[in-house]
Design a protein around this motif. Structure first.
Motif, mmCIF file in Angstrom:
data_model
loop_
_atom_site.group_PDB
_atom_site.id
_atom_site.type_symbol
_atom_site.label_atom_id
_atom_site.label_comp_id
_atom_site.label_asym_id
_atom_site.label_seq_id
_atom_site.Cartn_x
_atom_site.Cartn_y
_atom_site.Cartn_z
ATOM 1 N N PRO A 153 -59.789 -75.640 37.529
ATOM 2 C CA PRO A 153 -61.023 -76.318 37.129
ATOM 3 C C PRO A 153 -61.783 -75.512 36.088
ATOM 4 N N VAL A 154 -62.674 -76.183 35.368
ATOM 5 C CA VAL A 154 -63.530 -75.492 34.410
ATOM 6 C C VAL A 154 -64.941 -75.408 34.981
ATOM 7 N N ALA A 155 -65.699 -74.441 34.501
ATOM 8 C CA ALA A 155 -67.058 -74.246 34.989
ATOM 9 C C ALA A 155 -68.008 -75.229 34.313
ATOM 10 N N LEU A 156 -68.948 -75.741 35.084
ATOM 11 C CA LEU A 156 -70.016 -76.584 34.556
ATOM 12 C C LEU A 156 -71.288 -75.738 34.529
ATOM 13 N N VAL A 157 -71.833 -75.566 33.318
ATOM 14 C CA VAL A 157 -73.002 -74.708 33.129
ATOM 15 C C VAL A 157 -74.144 -75.571 32.592
ATOM 16 N N VAL A 158 -75.256 -75.595 33.303
ATOM 17 C CA VAL A 158 -76.402 -76.428 32.942
ATOM 18 C C VAL A 158 -77.579 -75.512 32.615
ATOM 19 N N ASP A 159 -78.045 -75.566 31.374
ATOM 20 C CA ASP A 159 -79.148 -74.705 30.925
ATOM 21 C C ASP A 159 -78.907 -73.244 31.277
ATOM 22 N N GLY A 160 -77.665 -72.795 31.069
ATOM 23 C CA GLY A 160 -77.332 -71.396 31.264
ATOM 24 C C GLY A 160 -76.995 -70.989 32.680
ATOM 25 N N THR A 161 -77.067 -71.917 33.643
ATOM 26 C CA THR A 161 -76.771 -71.603 35.040
ATOM 27 C C THR A 161 -75.542 -72.370 35.495
ATOM 28 N N ARG A 214 -73.296 -74.510 37.631
ATOM 29 C CA ARG A 214 -73.599 -75.504 38.651
ATOM 30 C C ARG A 214 -72.344 -76.059 39.307
ATOM 31 N N GLY A 215 -71.326 -75.256 39.396
ATOM 32 C CA GLY A 215 -70.110 -75.693 40.054
ATOM 33 C C GLY A 215 -68.957 -75.801 39.079
ATOM 34 N N THR A 216 -67.922 -76.522 39.487
ATOM 35 C CA THR A 216 -66.716 -76.668 38.686
ATOM 36 C C THR A 216 -66.367 -78.142 38.518
ATOM 37 N N VAL A 217 -65.554 -78.392 37.507
ATOM 38 C CA VAL A 217 -65.069 -79.741 37.228
ATOM 39 C C VAL A 217 -63.554 -79.716 37.369
ATOM 40 N N GLU A 218 -63.048 -80.467 38.327
ATOM 41 C CA GLU A 218 -61.611 -80.514 38.559
ATOM 42 C C GLU A 218 -60.916 -81.324 37.460
ATOM 43 N N VAL A 262 -76.868 -85.091 34.556
ATOM 44 C CA VAL A 262 -75.455 -84.743 34.669
ATOM 45 C C VAL A 262 -74.957 -85.271 36.011
ATOM 46 N N ASP A 263 -74.044 -86.240 35.963
ATOM 47 C CA ASP A 263 -73.504 -86.863 37.172
ATOM 48 C C ASP A 263 -71.987 -86.726 37.196
ATOM 49 N N GLY A 264 -71.436 -86.558 38.394
ATOM 50 C CA GLY A 264 -69.993 -86.487 38.542
ATOM 51 C C GLY A 264 -69.456 -85.090 38.739
ATOM 52 N N ALA A 265 -70.352 -84.103 38.862
ATOM 53 C CA ALA A 265 -69.910 -82.734 39.115
ATOM 54 C C ALA A 265 -69.321 -82.621 40.518
ATOM 55 N N GLY A 266 -68.603 -81.552 40.744
ATOM 56 C CA GLY A 266 -67.900 -81.386 42.008
ATOM 57 C C GLY A 266 -68.797 -81.273 43.219
ATOM 58 N N ASP A 267 -70.066 -80.878 43.030
ATOM 59 C CA ASP A 267 -70.938 -80.718 44.184
ATOM 60 C C ASP A 267 -71.589 -82.030 44.608
ATOM 61 N N GLY A 268 -71.359 -83.113 43.864
ATOM 62 C CA GLY A 268 -71.894 -84.405 44.234
ATOM 63 C C GLY A 268 -73.371 -84.596 43.960
ATOM 64 N N ARG A 269 -74.009 -83.648 43.307
ATOM 65 C CA ARG A 269 -75.438 -83.729 43.035
ATOM 66 C C ARG A 269 -75.690 -84.115 41.585
ATOM 67 N N ARG A 270 -76.864 -84.687 41.345
ATOM 68 C CA ARG A 270 -77.315 -84.948 39.976
ATOM 69 C C ARG A 270 -78.109 -83.730 39.496
ATOM 70 N N HIS A 320 -59.136 -84.135 35.520
ATOM 71 C CA HIS A 320 -59.167 -85.601 35.564
ATOM 72 C C HIS A 320 -60.452 -86.172 36.182
ATOM 73 N N ARG A 321 -61.416 -85.304 36.463
ATOM 74 C CA ARG A 321 -62.721 -85.793 36.913
ATOM 75 C C ARG A 321 -63.617 -86.019 35.695
ATOM 76 N N THR A 322 -64.301 -87.141 35.668
ATOM 77 C CA THR A 322 -65.196 -87.467 34.564
ATOM 78 C C THR A 322 -66.627 -87.102 34.929
ATOM 79 N N VAL A 323 -67.269 -86.384 34.034
ATOM 80 C CA VAL A 323 -68.673 -86.017 34.201
ATOM 81 C C VAL A 323 -69.486 -86.772 33.155
ATOM 82 N N ARG A 324 -70.513 -87.463 33.600
ATOM 83 C CA ARG A 324 -71.385 -88.215 32.698
ATOM 84 C C ARG A 324 -72.597 -87.361 32.322
ATOM 85 N N VAL A 325 -72.828 -87.264 31.027
ATOM 86 C CA VAL A 325 -73.979 -86.533 30.503
ATOM 87 C C VAL A 325 -74.778 -87.511 29.655
#
Length: 250
Positions: free
Chosen positions: A213-221, A223-227, A111-119, A229-234
């Motif tokens: 923003p909407v919440a980004l949830v990875v495997d139930g946890t 992991r930040g928010t998505v502003e 998962v790339d492109g989240a607001g925290d800048g981490r993969r 017009h931001r694109t998140v690659r999965v």
């Protein structure tokens, strides 16, 4: 010359995990951390997801994982204890040397492109969830073949076969078998005829219309928010090998 000691990691809590550690020690295996192991025994869904993410993030050789528990791909705990010696004996060799088990490849998502800048890595699912009750967001879901769709919904989820029978299935998505692709499912879509999709490699998800923003949830946890017009690659980052007992061993 004596055979090298096999290194085994056992993840999970409670009595089943303790029984697996005792069984591993009885085979002569040395208990180590996942990063140092020749194989991982994962007891329960949470441990399995942890193990798959650990293997994917290590960027090293493949380490087989034996899932133990009641899940769709898990091995019954008693059978796992009985057959653990065969797993340990086969470590370090080819897949064929794992007597009584077959290796089944499962994708792990990056998962790339989240607001925290981490993969981030996901073994089961990635969800985009509208945080405000009774608030509908609009998502653009772009497939890697160049097509895209716009969906108004409370959220959207991308699930691997390992996670397709969970949150994605509850939202109306298909249950996918290993090698069958990824399930992409809108959550509570604003339509009477919702679509779901099965894709091969991944998607790009953009929040199109939302003041918050909407919440980004990875495997139930979370992991930040998505502003907006931001694109998140999965996308599929790698595959991990899960050990499944053959018919003869079951």
């Amino acid at each position: 010359m004596s055979e090298p000691t096999r290194r085994l990691a056992v993840l999970g809590d409670g009595e089943p995990a303790a029984a697996m550690r005792s069984a591993a020690t009885a085979t002569g295996a040395r208990l180590v951390d996942p990063a140092e192991s020749d194989a991982i025994v994962a007891v329960g869904d949470a441990a399995l997801w942890d193990a798959a993410r650990a293997v994917a993030s290590a960027d090293a050789r493949s380490v087989p994982i034996l899932p133990v528990g009641d899940g769709r791909y898990a091995v019954d705990a008693d059978l796992a204890v009985d057959r653990l010696d065969a797993v340990v004996a086969g470590l370090g060799g080819s897949e064929a040397s794992l007597d009584g088990f077959a290796c089944v490849a499962h994708p792990v998502l990056a998962v790339d492109g989240a607001g925290d800048g981490r993969r981030h890595f996901a073994a089961a699912n990635v969800a985009f969830v509208t945080a405000t009750p009774a608030r509908i967001s609009e998502y653009e879901i772009a497939f890697l073949d160049g097509e895209s769709v716009s969906v108004r919904a409370d959220g959207a989820v991308v699930a691997t076969p390992l996670g397709s029978d969970g949150y994605a299935a509850a939202a109306g998505g298909p249950v996918v078998s290993p090698g069958g692709g990824l399930a992409v499912v809108p959550v509570a879509p604003f339509t009477t005829r919702p679509d779901t999709w099965v894709v091969t490699d991944g998607v790009r998800v953009t929040v199109e219309r939302e003041e918050e923003p909407v919440a980004l949830v990875v495997d139930g946890t979370r992991r930040g928010t998505v502003e907006p017009h931001r694109t998140v690659r999965v996308e599929t980052a790698t595959t991990v090998d899960l050990l499944s007992p053959t018919v003869e061993s079951g």
